[in-house]
Design a protein around this motif. Structure first.
Motif, PDB file in Angstrom:
ATOM      1  N   LEU A  56       2.189   1.935  -3.409  1.00  0.00           N
ATOM      2  CA  LEU A  56       1.140   2.460  -4.290  1.00  0.00           C
ATOM      3  C   LEU A  56       0.937   3.951  -4.055  1.00  0.00           C
ATOM      4  CD1 LEU A  56      -1.142   1.990  -6.356  1.00  0.00           C
ATOM      5  CD2 LEU A  56      -2.637   1.439  -4.420  1.00  0.00           C
ATOM      6  N   LEU A  66       0.833  -1.201   0.000  1.00  0.00           N
ATOM      7  CA  LEU A  66       0.000   0.000   0.000  1.00  0.00           C
ATOM      8  C   LEU A  66       0.865   1.248   0.000  1.00  0.00           C
ATOM      9  CD1 LEU A  66      -2.708   1.458   0.210  1.00  0.00           C
ATOM     10  CD2 LEU A  66      -2.595   1.169   2.703  1.00  0.00           C
ATOM     11  N   TRP A  67       1.943   1.234   0.804  1.00  0.00           N
ATOM     12  CA  TRP A  67       2.833   2.391   0.870  1.00  0.00           C
ATOM     13  C   TRP A  67       3.449   2.671  -0.508  1.00  0.00           C
ATOM     14  CZ3 TRP A  67       0.282   3.675   4.462  1.00  0.00           C
ATOM     15  CH2 TRP A  67       0.668   4.135   5.721  1.00  0.00           C
ATOM     16  N   SER A 103       4.371   7.202   4.438  1.00  0.00           N
ATOM     17  CA  SER A 103       4.680   6.354   3.282  1.00  0.00           C
ATOM     18  C   SER A 103       5.694   6.980   2.351  1.00  0.00           C
ATOM     19  CB  SER A 103       3.402   6.056   2.497  1.00  0.00           C
ATOM     20  OG  SER A 103       2.919   7.242   1.872  1.00  0.00           O
TER      21      SER A 103
END
Length: 560
Positions: free
Chosen positions: A5, A2-3, A50
Motif C-alpha cells: 500500500l 501494508l508495504w 517498504s
C-alpha cells in the motif's frame, strides 16, 4: 500488504512520517526532546524499507520554500548583527571554522565518502538544512546515478545517527557541563545579570509576574498643585505620563504645559515603580471611575530606525525627545521567534519587534519614530514570494571553479540568500512582501519536514548498511563535531570576549541552532537572559551552516 500500500500510495508514507514523527519528536526525556524533524526522519527511514518513494519534484519544491522562508524571517536580524553584534557573531565563525576542520579531519581518518561527511556536518552542527544543500551538491557530482543515490542516502543516515548524540551533547554541555568548567552557579549568575540589566527579580521556569510592570492610577491632586505636567513627568524620567485631567467636571487636555491645581483628578500611567514613587508627591488615590473611558493600545512595531540600533531601552528613553516619547512604553521585545526581557539594560537591534503600550495617539507617534506597525494580516504576497524563489533558483545555478573544486550554491543556497535579501527589503519597505509569521512558520515546518521525509524514505534501504559499516564511530564523531566548537567558543567567549556566562551559553546554543539547548538553559537559569545571546548567533549560523554543505561535499570529494 501494508508495504504494498505504501509503495502504491507514497503520500500515505509521507503523512504517516509527519504524524508519527512529530508525535515522537514531542516526547521529552528529561531536558532532551528530539523535535519533529528528527522524529520524521526516523519514521521515514523505517517506512523507507517498504520501497515507498516521494517524487523528487515535490522534495525540491518543499526544500526551496523552506529555505526561502528561513532566510526571509532571519534577514533583518542577520544584516543587523553582521556589524554591531560582532562579539557574539564571532562565535558563529568559531563554529564554522571548527566544524569544517573537524569534519575534514574525521573524513580523512575514517576514509568517509562525501555523503557521510556532509551528514556528520548536518548532525554534529544540529542544522537540518545542511541535508538539502549537501544533497544538491552531491547530485551535481559527475557520478553514476546509483552512486549519487547512495551518497545522498549516506547523508541522511549519518545525520540521523550523529544528530541524536549531538543533540544530547549540546543540551548537557550548555546546561550542566559548561557552568562547571567556568566555575559559576548558573542560576545565581543569571539573576545577577538580570538585575544588572534592570530587572527587579528573576523568574523561575513556568513563572510570570503576578503584577504587571505597567500600571495606571486615578489621583486627586494635592501636593503637586502648581506643578506643570511636563515638569512632573520629567522628574520621574518620563516613566510616567498624565493621561487625563478632570477639573471641576470639565476635561482638560493633558498637555505638558498644563499646570495642575489642587482638587484636579488625574489619570496617571507608566512604569509601576515610578508610579508608586510619584503618588505621594502628587496627592491621594481615589476611586471614582473617572478613568473608565481611558484606554490604551498595544501594537507590534518593527524597529528600523538606525539611530536606535545597539541602544539599551534606558538609553533610547533618555535620548528621545520628551514630546515624542511621552506616554509610550515598551512592554516586550521579540527577536526572531524568541522573546527577550524588555529591561532598561536590554539592547535593541534593527529588525526587533517592539510591543508598544500607551494611548492611541502616543503609540502611533512612537511607532512612526521607531519603524512601522506590523498590521495583523493573514494574506501572503505570492508575487513577492514567487519572484523571490525564482531569483533564488537563478542564483543557485551560478557556479565557480575554485582550487579544482566546482562550487555552486544550488537551489538551497540561492533561495537562502534570496530570502535574506527579500526579508531585509520587507523590513525597509513594509508595504510590499507580506508573509505573516504564521504562514512563514508553516512554510518552514512543512517544507523542511516534507523534504526530510522524502529523503528518509529514499535512504531507508541503505541506512542499516552504513550503520553496520562504521558502528560506534558515527556517534562518537557526531559528539566531537558538536562539542569541539562549543568548548572553543566557551573559552574564547569567556577569556577573550569577556561575555557574561548566561548570554555566552545562550550564544553557544544559538551557534548550534539548537532550540532544545536554549530551552534547557532557560529552565536552569530561571530567566530569559541566555536568549539575548542566542538570537544573535542563531540568526548568523542559520545562514552560514547551510552554505557549508556544498563546501564539505566538494572538499571531501576532492580529497577522496
Amino acid at each position: 500488504m501494508l508495504w504494498q500500500l505504501l509503495v502504491r500510495q507514497p503520500e500515505i508514507a509521507l503523512f504517516a512520517s509527519l504524524a508519527i514523527g512529530f508525535f515522537i519528536g514531542s516526547l521529552k526525556f528529561g531536558p532532551i526532546q528530539l523535535g519533529g524533524v528528527c522524529g520524521t526522519l526516523i519514521v521515514a527511514l523505517i517506512l523507507g524499507q517498504s520501497g515507498a518513494r516521494i517524487s523528487p519534484d515535490l522534495k525540491n519544491i518543499a526544500f526551496a520554500l523552506f529555505i526561502f522562508a528561513l532566510g526571509f524571517t532571519g534577514g533583518p536580524q542577520f544584516f543587523a548583527n553582521i556589524g554591531r553584534g560582532w562579539r557574539y557573531g564571532a562565535l558563529s565563525l568559531v563554529e564554522v571554522i571548527f566544524v569544517v576542520a573537524l569534519v575534514l579531519g574525521i573524513a580523512a581518518a575514517l576514509r568517509l565518502d562525501a555523503g557521510t561527511a556532509a551528514g556528520l556536518l548536518a548532525g554534529g552542527a544540529t542544522e537540518s538544512a545542511v541535508i538539502g544543500t549537501a544533497s544538491e551538491a552531491v547530485a551535481r557530482l559527475n557520478l553514476p546515478a546509483a552512486e549519487i543515490a547512495r551518497l545522498q542516502a549516506n547523508i541522511v543516515t549519518a545525520y540521523s545517527v550523529s544528530y541524536l548524540f549531538g543533540l544530547v551533547a549540546i543540551v548537557l554541555f550548555v546546561s550542566q557541563i559548561a557552568p562547571l568548567i567556568v566555575r559559576v552557579n548558573l542560576r545565581d549568575e543569571a539573576e545577577r545579570v538580570w538585575r544588572q540589566l534592570g530587572g527587579d527579580g528573576a523568574l523561575a521556569e513556568g513563572q510570570a509576574p503576578a503584577v504587571s510592570p505597567l500600571a495606571a492610577r486615578e489621583l486627586k491632586v494635592t501636593t503637586a498643585a502648581g506643578l506643570a505636567i511636563g515638569d512632573l513627568e520629567k522628574r520621574f524620567g518620563h516613566d510616567i505620563s498624565v493621561q487625563r485631567v478632570v477639573r471641576e467636571r470639565s476635561v482638560v487636555k493633558a498637555q505638558p504645559a498644563v499646570v495642575l491645581k489642587a482638587g484636579d483628578r488625574i489619570v496617571i500611567a507608566g512604569r509601576r515603580g515610578a508610579l508608586l514613587d510619584a503618588i505621594p508627591l502628587i496627592g491621594e488615590e481615589v476611586f471614582s471611575n473617572g478613568g473608565s473611558d481611558v484606554f490604551v493600545e498595544k501594537v507590534d512595531v518593527m524597529l528600523t530606525n538606525r539611530a536606535m540600533h545597539g541602544l539599551t531601552l534606558a538609553q533610547a528613553r533618555a535620548r528621545a525627545n520628551p514630546a515624542e516619547g511621552r506616554g509610550v512604553y515598551v512592554a516586550a521585545v521579540t527577536r526572531l521567534d524568541s522573546t527577550i526581557p524588555a529591561l532598561p539594560g536590554t539592547q535593541v537591534q534593527r529588525g526587533d519587534v517592539l510591543t508598544l503600550v500607551g494611548a492611541k495617539a502616543d503609540v502611533a507617534r512612537g511607532a512612526a519614530k521607531l519603524g512601522y506597525i506590523i498590521r495583523a494580516t493573514q494574506k501572503t504576497d505570492f508575487v513577492f514570494l514567487g519572484i523571490g524563489v525564482l531569483i533564488g533558483i537563478a542564483i543557485g545555478r551560478l557556479s565557480a571553479h575554485v582550487g579544482g573544486i566546482d562550487l555552486s550554491l544550488g537551489t538551497g543556497g540561492g533561495c537562502l540568500l534570496a530570502g535574506l535579501v527579500f526579508g531585509w527589503i520587507r523590513s525597509r519597505y513594509p508595504l510590499i512582501g507580506s508573509l505573516p509569521s504564521a504562514a512563514a512558520q508553516i512554510l518552514k515546518d512543512f517544507g523542511l519536514c516534507t523534504f526530510i521525509a522524502a529523503v528518509g524514505l529514499s535512504a531507508g534501504a541503505d541506512a542499516l548498511r552504513l550503520i553496520r559499516e562504521f558502528g560506534i564511530a558515527l556517534p562518537i564523531a557526531g559528539i566531537a563535531i558538536t562539542l569541539g566548537p562549543a568548548i572553543a567558543s566557551l573559552l574564547i567567549g569567556r577569556l577573550l570576549l569577556k561575555l557574561e556566562v548566561p548570554m555566552l551559553l545562550g550564544a553557544i546554543a544559538g551557534q548550534q541552532c539548537s532550540t532544545p539547548a536554549i530551552s534547557a538553559l532557560v529552565g536552569v537559569t530561571g530567566n530569559s537572559t541566555p536568549v539575548i545571546g542566542y538570537t544573535i548567533t542563531y540568526a548568523i549560523s542559520n545562514v552560514l551552516l547551510p552554505l557549508l554543505g556544498p563546501l564539505v561535499v566538494g572538499l571531501v570529494s576532492k580529497l577522496g
